[in-house]
Write an enzyme that holds these catalytic residues in place. Structure first.
Site, mmCIF file in Angstrom:
data_model
loop_
_atom_site.group_PDB
_atom_site.id
_atom_site.type_symbol
_atom_site.label_atom_id
_atom_site.label_comp_id
_atom_site.label_asym_id
_atom_site.label_seq_id
_atom_site.Cartn_x
_atom_site.Cartn_y
_atom_site.Cartn_z
ATOM 1 N N SER A 45 0.868 -1.175 0.000
ATOM 2 C CA SER A 45 0.000 0.000 0.000
ATOM 3 C C SER A 45 0.904 1.224 0.000
ATOM 4 C CB SER A 45 -0.868 -0.027 1.266
ATOM 5 O OG SER A 45 -1.412 1.242 1.544
ATOM 6 N N ARG A 46 0.311 2.396 -0.290
ATOM 7 C CA ARG A 46 1.091 3.621 -0.149
ATOM 8 C C ARG A 46 1.273 3.964 1.325
ATOM 9 N NH1 ARG A 46 -2.472 7.639 -3.413
ATOM 10 N NH2 ARG A 46 -3.992 6.479 -2.201
ATOM 11 N N TYR A 67 4.729 0.469 -2.971
ATOM 12 C CA TYR A 67 4.607 -0.542 -4.029
ATOM 13 C C TYR A 67 5.996 -1.030 -4.462
ATOM 14 C CZ TYR A 67 -0.151 1.413 -4.346
ATOM 15 O OH TYR A 67 -1.422 1.850 -4.077
ATOM 16 N N HIS A 88 -3.172 2.337 -13.624
ATOM 17 C CA HIS A 88 -2.892 0.957 -14.035
ATOM 18 C C HIS A 88 -1.660 0.842 -14.931
ATOM 19 C CE1 HIS A 88 -7.199 -0.781 -13.194
ATOM 20 N NE2 HIS A 88 -6.597 -0.333 -12.118
ATOM 21 N N LYS A 106 -10.142 -4.506 -14.088
ATOM 22 C CA LYS A 106 -10.803 -3.838 -15.199
ATOM 23 C C LYS A 106 -11.205 -2.445 -14.750
ATOM 24 C CE LYS A 106 -14.449 -3.318 -13.972
ATOM 25 N NZ LYS A 106 -15.050 -2.582 -12.803
ATOM 26 N N ASP A 187 -15.837 1.932 -15.376
ATOM 27 C CA ASP A 187 -16.274 1.117 -14.242
ATOM 28 C C ASP A 187 -17.341 0.099 -14.615
ATOM 29 O OD1 ASP A 187 -14.940 2.534 -11.784
ATOM 30 O OD2 ASP A 187 -16.338 1.020 -11.036
#
Ligand SMILES: NC(=O)c1ccc[n+]([C@@H]2O[C@H](COP(=O)([O-])OP(=O)(O)OC[C@H]3O[C@@H](n4cnc5c(N)ncnc54)[C@H](OP(=O)(O)O)[C@@H]3O)[C@@H](O)[C@H]2O)c1
Length: 336
Positions: A45-46, A67, A88, A106, A187
């Site tokens: 995670s950040r 990451y 992404h 996706k 989305d």
């Protein structure tokens, strides 16, 4: 990857990591108990705190506060990327550059050019990559494809699908942020478009209309895909409620995919002169484990792409989504 010790089975245990432990990552991690040949070993995670909390919730042994640290872990084989769309390209490319298999949520990217970059990198490096289009791995959809291939509804001429989800406008939510790739196209539209592309292939013409919200993302998108020979798909996605049903139409009948078609537990084969044939096939899990199983199977077989969700299909879908964004006027970009 490790071979199953003492089972006599030629299979590998894939060591998985989650990159971006947000909403959907919770569902996917929760479904890992149904994954046979893979285990979650790390999360990045950040925020180290968020990573640790997520790891604690799902019994994941290693957590990282960046990451980069996650991707430096040599004991991770495959990474599930669940960050917002516009990130992404950056996150998926980093996974591939680290030589790890990539399962990316996706929509695969926010733009067609971004998808081409990630696909190009995966192919150049010979590293596995797949879009996490979980619909294609649901047992009812697998059966639908078999029925269509067997000619159960004759020649397929059309697809109808809608997917609406009531989402009140909130400029602070990813769904309404242009910078994070919000809007219905990436989305929800991706589901209706991917279904049509799976059944009918790549259209020769794409006509899309929609409406823009105050933040510059779209709040609804309607698609007419034409195939130059009379075949067509009529599709709709919206941030207001709709049934979420789909239908595949052929010359001898049709197959209904009842709501919610993107993770159905049944299909209904309807042919004039015969009783409707309801085929009930719920997944054994919440449905997310199936895409992970597919990656594990492909890796065990030495494949770099999934035959069920190949990268050319992802590119074809992204090309349609790009035209949708361009026609509605949504200025989507990928972060470098
Ligand atoms: N298959 C499905 O059913 C399904 C359902 C919902 C969403 N999705 C897809 O999954 C992806 C993520 O959706 P989500 O709803 O889970 O998103 P989300 O809850 O907003 O989570 C995204 C995560 O990405 C990380 N992140 C990295 N950079 C970020 C940035 N600049 N801003 C915000 N977050 C950032 C954050 O985790 P850290 O900061 O902790 O690293 C955040 O928690 C999207 O591609 C979406 O379409 C799929």
């Amino acid at each position: 990857m490790m071979t199953h010790a003492g089972t006599g089975r030629f299979a590998v245990m894939v060591r998985w990591a989650v990159l971006g432990p947000g909403r959907i990552a919770e569902s996917v991690a929760g479904d890992f108990s149904h994954v046979a040949d893979g285990e979650l070993v790390a999360v990045g995670s950040r925020s180290a705190e968020r990573a640790r909390a997520f790891a604690d919730r799902y019994g994941i042994p290693r957590s990282y506060g960046s990451y980069a640290e996650l991707l430096a872990d040599d004991e991770v084989d495959a990474v599930y990327v669940a960050t917002p769309h516009t990130w992404h390209v950056a996150h998926g490319s980093a996974v591939l550059e680290a030589g790890k298999a990539l399962l990316m949520e996706k929509s695969f990217t926010a733009t067609l050019a971004g998808a081409e970059r990630v696909v190009g990198l995966a192919r150049e490096r010979g590293v596995f990559a797949m879009e996490a289009m979980w619909t294609r791995f649901q047992p009812a959809i697998v059966r639908l494809r078999e029925l269509v291939a067997d000619g159960a509804i004759g020649e397929v001429r059309g697809v109808e699908a809608d997917l609406g989800a009531g989402r009140p406008f909130d400029p602070d939510d990813r769904l309404f942020s242009l910078d994070l790739g919000g809007g219905t196209i990436l989305d929800l539209g991706v589901y209706v478009v991917s279904l049509a592309q799976m059944v009918l292939g790549n259209p020769t013409r794409v006509d899309v209309s929609g409406s823009l919200m105050a933040t510059g993302v779209d709040g609804e998108s309607s698609y007419l895909l034409s195939y130059g020979d009379g075949r067509s798909a009529t599709l709709r996605a919206a941030f207001y409620p709709s049934p979420g049903a789909a239908r595949v139409l052929g010359t001898k009948g049709w197959i209904d995919i009842p709501p919610r078609f993107h993770h159905p537990d049944r299909i209904v084969l309807r042919r004039p002169g015969s009783e409707p044939d309801e085929i009930v096939l719920p997944p054994a899990s919440a449905g997310y484990s199936l895409e992970v199983d597919e990656v594990n199977r492909c890796l065990a077989e030495g494949l770099t792409e999934s035959p069920t969700m190949p990268l050319d299909d992802t590119l074809a879908v992204q090309a349609i989504l790009q035209q949708a964004a361009d026609q509605i006027g949504v200025a989507l970009t990928d972060h470098p």
